[in-house]
Motif scaffolding. Sequence first.
Motif, short mmCIF file in Angstrom:
data_model
loop_
_atom_site.label_atom_id
_atom_site.label_comp_id
_atom_site.label_asym_id
_atom_site.label_seq_id
_atom_site.Cartn_x
_atom_site.Cartn_y
_atom_site.Cartn_z
N VAL A 90 0.49 -1.63 -0.40
CA VAL A 90 0.27 0.34 -0.39
C VAL A 90 0.88 1.13 -0.04
O VAL A 90 0.57 1.79 -0.89
CB VAL A 90 -0.90 -0.06 1.42
CG1 VAL A 90 -2.03 1.37 1.38
CG2 VAL A 90 -1.87 -1.32 1.08
N ALA A 91 2.18 1.25 1.12
CA ALA A 91 3.22 2.14 0.63
C ALA A 91 3.27 3.11 -1.16
O ALA A 91 3.87 3.67 -0.75
CB ALA A 91 4.04 1.91 1.85
N GLU A 96 3.80 6.31 -5.54
CA GLU A 96 3.43 5.99 -7.18
C GLU A 96 2.17 7.35 -7.18
O GLU A 96 2.28 8.09 -8.17
CB GLU A 96 3.02 5.09 -7.77
CG GLU A 96 3.46 3.65 -7.05
CD GLU A 96 3.35 2.92 -7.49
OE1 GLU A 96 2.10 2.42 -8.30
OE2 GLU A 96 4.37 1.38 -7.93
N THR A 97 1.08 7.42 -6.25
CA THR A 97 0.68 8.64 -6.57
C THR A 97 0.78 9.96 -6.54
O THR A 97 0.61 11.14 -6.33
CB THR A 97 -1.05 8.45 -5.37
OG1 THR A 97 -1.51 7.14 -6.06
CG2 THR A 97 -2.01 9.51 -5.75
N CYS A 98 1.88 10.30 -5.43
CA CYS A 98 2.21 11.59 -4.69
C CYS A 98 3.36 11.68 -4.90
O CYS A 98 4.30 13.26 -4.77
CB CYS A 98 1.52 11.70 -2.86
SG CYS A 98 2.75 10.97 -1.82
N GLY A 99 4.29 10.64 -5.34
CA GLY A 99 5.50 10.94 -4.97
C GLY A 99 7.24 11.24 -4.15
O GLY A 99 7.41 11.79 -3.87
N GLU A 100 5.84 10.84 -2.32
CA GLU A 100 6.27 11.28 -1.44
C GLU A 100 6.63 10.03 -0.61
O GLU A 100 6.55 9.23 -1.21
CB GLU A 100 5.64 12.12 -0.56
CG GLU A 100 5.84 13.66 -1.36
CD GLU A 100 6.84 14.37 -1.34
OE1 GLU A 100 7.59 14.33 -0.80
OE2 GLU A 100 6.94 15.31 -2.34
N THR A 101 7.73 10.34 0.46
CA THR A 101 8.41 9.40 1.44
C THR A 101 6.93 8.53 1.87
O THR A 101 6.27 9.16 2.93
CB THR A 101 9.48 9.55 2.11
OG1 THR A 101 10.44 9.96 1.57
CG2 THR A 101 9.84 8.40 3.35
N VAL A 118 8.57 3.55 1.86
CA VAL A 118 9.10 3.77 0.55
C VAL A 118 9.07 5.07 -0.03
O VAL A 118 8.45 6.10 0.53
CB VAL A 118 7.76 3.11 -0.69
CG1 VAL A 118 8.21 3.58 -1.92
CG2 VAL A 118 7.09 1.50 -0.50
N ASP A 119 10.56 4.99 -0.49
CA ASP A 119 11.18 5.92 -0.83
C ASP A 119 10.40 7.23 -2.03
O ASP A 119 9.54 7.03 -2.66
CB ASP A 119 12.96 6.13 -1.21
CG ASP A 119 13.48 6.30 0.03
OD1 ASP A 119 12.94 5.66 1.04
OD2 ASP A 119 13.88 4.59 -0.61
N ILE A 218 -0.05 4.53 8.64
CA ILE A 218 0.85 5.09 7.43
C ILE A 218 1.05 6.74 7.99
O ILE A 218 -0.28 7.65 7.92
CB ILE A 218 -0.29 4.69 6.28
CG1 ILE A 218 0.83 4.60 4.78
CG2 ILE A 218 -1.63 4.46 6.43
CD1 ILE A 218 0.11 3.84 3.64
N SER A 219 1.57 6.91 6.53
CA SER A 219 2.36 8.60 6.98
C SER A 219 3.23 8.86 5.62
O SER A 219 3.26 8.05 5.02
CB SER A 219 2.70 8.22 8.09
OG SER A 219 4.21 8.32 8.43
N VAL A 220 2.84 10.16 5.29
CA VAL A 220 3.15 10.74 4.11
C VAL A 220 3.79 12.20 4.74
O VAL A 220 3.79 12.71 5.10
CB VAL A 220 2.19 11.57 2.94
CG1 VAL A 220 2.97 11.84 1.62
CG2 VAL A 220 1.27 10.05 2.44
N SER A 221 5.36 11.29 4.31
CA SER A 221 6.48 12.31 4.51
C SER A 221 7.31 13.76 3.26
O SER A 221 7.11 13.09 2.83
CB SER A 221 7.72 12.20 5.74
OG SER A 221 6.73 11.31 6.48
#
Length: 254
Positions: A90-91, A96-101, A118-119, A218-221
């Motif tokens: 899922v990460a 793949e959608t936002c391009g962020e870590t 996922v980087d 789950i987070s987006v950094s």
Amino acid sequence: MGRLVPAVTRAFDILELFLEGDGTLSAPEVTRKLQLPRTTVHELLTTLTARSYLVSIPEQPGRYRLGVRTYQLGSRYAEQLDLAAEGQRVAREVTETCGETVHVAILEDADVIYIAKVDSTHAVRMVSAAGRRLPAHCTAVGKMLLASLPAAELDARIASRELAAMTPNSLTDPAELRAALTAVRERGVASEHRESNPDVSCVAAPVRDSAGRVVAAISVSVPMIRWSEERETELSGLVVKGAGELSARLGHRG
């Protein structure tokens, strides 16, 4: 791709109806909901009952509920689940959608442990690693997980240790942290702005298991050079969607 078998599709349609309401249905209700011929519904119910996917309710003649075979299949599926592996999948989709870590983390004592990562695809990105351990109060995933605890358990976890600072923006006052966690519960999304890394902000959402318990976050950094209020709003929606997808893979019905 092979052709779908109509009879099998209809059988699954019937089984999925039992996920709604009180979990019981009669043949006329199935006929009405699926707009199928009564004879077809009767034959399918008879077959599913014979194979223990459905069972007649003795005290409610003419009504059915899910049978033991569905429980056995669900239990086998649960046995094969791997939170880290599903989180990694899922990460990757979120990245793949936002391009962020993107991270998936669990709570241990008053810390978070990253179990999947996922980087970002950008050259400037957050540097971290799966297996890393950080103070929960300094991270978006940690705030999300702490906010999901019962009050007594939260007290036990944060009262027994000093709230150390990782950056000047870290919350180190228990009262301020409690206020922040209250806001997280109200929003359903957690955020942190340069609290664990002076150059990064994050948003996080809860991941639930089949029983509805919060088992991960789950987070987006995002580096501050790409951060804005608009970006935070956009990523909050995306991380909630990702958390919902991971929760569904764990058997949660949102």
